[in-house]
Write an enzyme that holds these catalytic residues in place. Structure first.
Site, PDB file in Angstrom:
ATOM      1  N   ASP A 169     -13.241 -23.292 -26.838  1.00  0.00           N
ATOM      2  CA  ASP A 169     -12.786 -22.362 -25.973  1.00  0.00           C
ATOM      3  C   ASP A 169     -11.742 -22.782 -25.154  1.00  0.00           C
ATOM      4  O   ASP A 169     -11.229 -23.689 -25.348  1.00  0.00           O
ATOM      5  CB  ASP A 169     -14.038 -21.829 -25.150  1.00  0.00           C
ATOM      6  CG  ASP A 169     -14.081 -20.292 -24.993  1.00  0.00           C
ATOM      7  OD1 ASP A 169     -13.063 -19.767 -25.059  1.00  0.00           O
ATOM      8  OD2 ASP A 169     -15.098 -19.513 -25.163  1.00  0.00           O
ATOM      9  N   ASP A 181      -8.090 -16.487 -26.300  1.00  0.00           N
ATOM     10  CA  ASP A 181      -9.553 -16.689 -25.827  1.00  0.00           C
ATOM     11  C   ASP A 181     -10.282 -15.778 -26.610  1.00  0.00           C
ATOM     12  O   ASP A 181     -10.640 -14.476 -26.274  1.00  0.00           O
ATOM     13  CB  ASP A 181      -9.912 -16.792 -24.420  1.00  0.00           C
ATOM     14  CG  ASP A 181     -11.372 -16.588 -24.124  1.00  0.00           C
ATOM     15  OD1 ASP A 181     -12.077 -16.958 -24.875  1.00  0.00           O
ATOM     16  OD2 ASP A 181     -11.631 -16.360 -22.907  1.00  0.00           O
ATOM     17  N   GLU A 194     -19.659 -13.229 -26.960  1.00  0.00           N
ATOM     18  CA  GLU A 194     -19.515 -14.220 -25.879  1.00  0.00           C
ATOM     19  C   GLU A 194     -18.856 -13.916 -24.562  1.00  0.00           C
ATOM     20  O   GLU A 194     -19.500 -14.058 -23.396  1.00  0.00           O
ATOM     21  CB  GLU A 194     -18.627 -15.566 -26.621  1.00  0.00           C
ATOM     22  CG  GLU A 194     -18.514 -16.676 -25.362  1.00  0.00           C
ATOM     23  CD  GLU A 194     -17.598 -16.673 -24.309  1.00  0.00           C
ATOM     24  OE1 GLU A 194     -17.557 -17.524 -23.451  1.00  0.00           O
ATOM     25  OE2 GLU A 194     -16.610 -15.960 -24.201  1.00  0.00           O
ATOM     26  N   GLU A 195     -18.070 -12.799 -24.492  1.00  0.00           N
ATOM     27  CA  GLU A 195     -17.450 -12.273 -23.482  1.00  0.00           C
ATOM     28  C   GLU A 195     -18.294 -11.522 -22.616  1.00  0.00           C
ATOM     29  O   GLU A 195     -18.117 -11.382 -21.476  1.00  0.00           O
ATOM     30  CB  GLU A 195     -16.243 -11.203 -23.918  1.00  0.00           C
ATOM     31  CG  GLU A 195     -15.153 -12.381 -24.763  1.00  0.00           C
ATOM     32  CD  GLU A 195     -14.395 -13.070 -23.580  1.00  0.00           C
ATOM     33  OE1 GLU A 195     -14.820 -13.244 -22.473  1.00  0.00           O
ATOM     34  OE2 GLU A 195     -13.451 -13.830 -24.165  1.00  0.00           O
ATOM     35  N   HIS A 238      -7.437 -14.918 -19.487  1.00  0.00           N
ATOM     36  CA  HIS A 238      -7.963 -13.432 -19.506  1.00  0.00           C
ATOM     37  C   HIS A 238      -6.756 -12.559 -18.837  1.00  0.00           C
ATOM     38  O   HIS A 238      -7.041 -11.387 -18.471  1.00  0.00           O
ATOM     39  CB  HIS A 238      -9.139 -13.510 -18.591  1.00  0.00           C
ATOM     40  CG  HIS A 238     -10.363 -13.578 -19.437  1.00  0.00           C
ATOM     41  ND1 HIS A 238     -11.703 -13.065 -19.133  1.00  0.00           N
ATOM     42  CD2 HIS A 238     -10.656 -14.292 -20.566  1.00  0.00           C
ATOM     43  CE1 HIS A 238     -12.507 -13.870 -19.653  1.00  0.00           C
ATOM     44  NE2 HIS A 238     -11.934 -14.487 -20.695  1.00  0.00           N
ATOM     45  N   HIS A 287     -15.746 -18.101 -30.645  1.00  0.00           N
ATOM     46  CA  HIS A 287     -16.267 -16.663 -30.661  1.00  0.00           C
ATOM     47  C   HIS A 287     -15.031 -15.712 -31.048  1.00  0.00           C
ATOM     48  O   HIS A 287     -14.026 -16.147 -30.761  1.00  0.00           O
ATOM     49  CB  HIS A 287     -16.733 -16.087 -29.194  1.00  0.00           C
ATOM     50  CG  HIS A 287     -15.877 -16.304 -28.262  1.00  0.00           C
ATOM     51  ND1 HIS A 287     -15.159 -15.297 -27.912  1.00  0.00           N
ATOM     52  CD2 HIS A 287     -15.561 -17.175 -27.231  1.00  0.00           C
ATOM     53  CE1 HIS A 287     -14.523 -15.379 -26.567  1.00  0.00           C
ATOM     54  NE2 HIS A 287     -14.730 -16.820 -26.538  1.00  0.00           N
TER      55      HIS A 287
END
Length: 396
Positions: A243, A188, A222-223, A323, A71
């Site tokens: 990922d 990510d 995606e998030e 994250h 993504h």
């Protein structure tokens, strides 16, 4: 067949992708950049209405097609409220902690153009608040965005064209170290996209004929849980997501090699596809480890939830502090790209997957027999007993 990966190309594409702000819903620029690179590589490209990318490398057969997905969207924030002090309250895009937002430089995209700013805790000055700067709570209600413009109150912000709902992109702060580590926000999943581009480059460079069509998918939400829900065609029988794996206490992921996910919070991945990837690592001398992610989901979950009957798997590059201030190693990125090339060049094992519905004939089987066990010698029993006794003595 594992193909050689151009690590310099991979790093170059990763740097380019990281330099393009792309919080979920603000992805047009990164979609354009990725699409242009795919076309330069000679791959067919088409976009959904909102900009998710479906690129195709034609194989010897159309079905059962395979898909690889990453993504392009990242974490970010939105303006939630224009505060009376001339600063902005924020709401996160995606799930990430405000403690990683504190101190971040960022860009606010308003209708009139972009403004720069900093995300700060409400009590940011030690000279004013003394020890209170260390005791204030952490959370999105406890940070605010200071815009680098004359903003004394909400009226000033409105005059600048800043409004509730404006998108905020956080700077990646990328650093490539001589030791092979890459430290940045938004690895990510910009790293996953770079892995896919590197795998495609290797396939084109080596002029490899693939056994079936390969769909290279780049999702843009995606998030926030949308992911691959609207990208698959009926030809696709298997979907491998790329990922980040979480390298943290209690996890088996590593910043080296490939981490193959056996399950995430959506449940176990497909038994046959996952074990095929494990075997490909063994056959091609690709370092790997398995892991299970309890608080994590990827593009594959959205595909299944949308009703697509596809086998799913997840391969990951180990990320420390996911994250947050993320760190990966080039070894893991190269290993993931090598596994992708080994997978897409491998022969189809489950030919029945070419049919969406079919008879029992040709359906898969899973081993059910009891495992062979070797007799344990008396010497081995004595050795284990001695080790247990020594361990007990140390505990006492």
């Amino acid at each position: 067949m594992r193909l050689p990966i151009d690590a310099d190309y991979l790093a170059e594409k990763l740097q380019e992708l990281l330099s393009i702000p792309s919080p979920t819903s603000y992805t047009d620029s990164v979609v354009r950049a990725c699409s242009e690179e795919l076309r330069r590589l000679g791959v067919e490209v088409e976009l959904t209405r909102r900009g998710a990318i479906r690129a195709i490398t034609r194989g010897s057969k159309r079905q059962p097609a395979r898909a690889i997905i990453s993504h392009l969207d990242t974490l970010g924030a939105q303006v939630k409220y224009l505060k009376a002090n001339g600063r902005l309250e924020l709401a996160p895009i995606g799930h990430w902690s405000a403690r990683f937002a504190e101190g971040a430089r960022c860009t606010i995209f308003s209708e009139r153009g972009a403004y720069r700013g900093s995300i700060l805790p409400l009590k940011a000055s030690g000279h004013t608040f003394n020890e209170e700067i260390d005791t204030q709570p952490s959370g999105w209600p406890h940070v605010e965005l200071r815009v680098d413009a004359l903003c004394r109150d909400a009226v000033d912000m409105e005059r600048l064209g800043i409004a509730v709902g404006d998108i905020v992109a956080v700077d990646p702060g990328t650093e490539f170290t001589d030791s092979g580590f890459i430290v940045s926000r938004h690895l990510d999943d910009k790293a996953g996209a770079a892995i896919m581009l590197a795998a495609i480059e290797a396939i084109q460079r080596e002029d490899v004929t693939l056994p079936v069509d390969i769909f290279w998918l780049f999702s843009i939400a995606e998030e926030v849980g949308v992911g691959a829900s609207a990208l698959l065609t009926h030809d696709v029988a298997s979907l491998v997501a790329i990922d980040n794996g979480t390298t943290a206490p209690g996890q088996n992921s590593s910043e080296l090699g490939v981490t193959i996910a056996m399950a995430d919070m959506a449940g176990p991945f497909d038994w046959h596809l996952t074990r095929k990837l494990v075997e490909l690592c063994r056959e091609n001398d690709i370092r790997f480890q398995n892991d299970i992610f309890r608080f994590y989901r990827s593009d594959s979950a959205s595909a299944i939830e949308a009703g697509h009957d596809v086998r799913t798997a997840l391969i990951t590059f180990g990320v420390d502090a996911s994250h947050g201030w993320e760190r990966i190693h080039m070894h893991a990125l190269r290993s993931c790209a090598e596994l992708v090339t080994a997978y897409v060049t491998s022969e189809i094992q489950i030919r029945r997957d070419a049919m969406e519905m079919g008879p029992l004939q040709g359906f898969t089987t899973q081993p059910m027999g009891e495992a062979e066990q070797h007799d344990v010698s008396e010497e081995e029993v004595a050795r284990v007993a001695a080790e247990e006794a020594a361990a007990q003595a140390r505990r006492e």
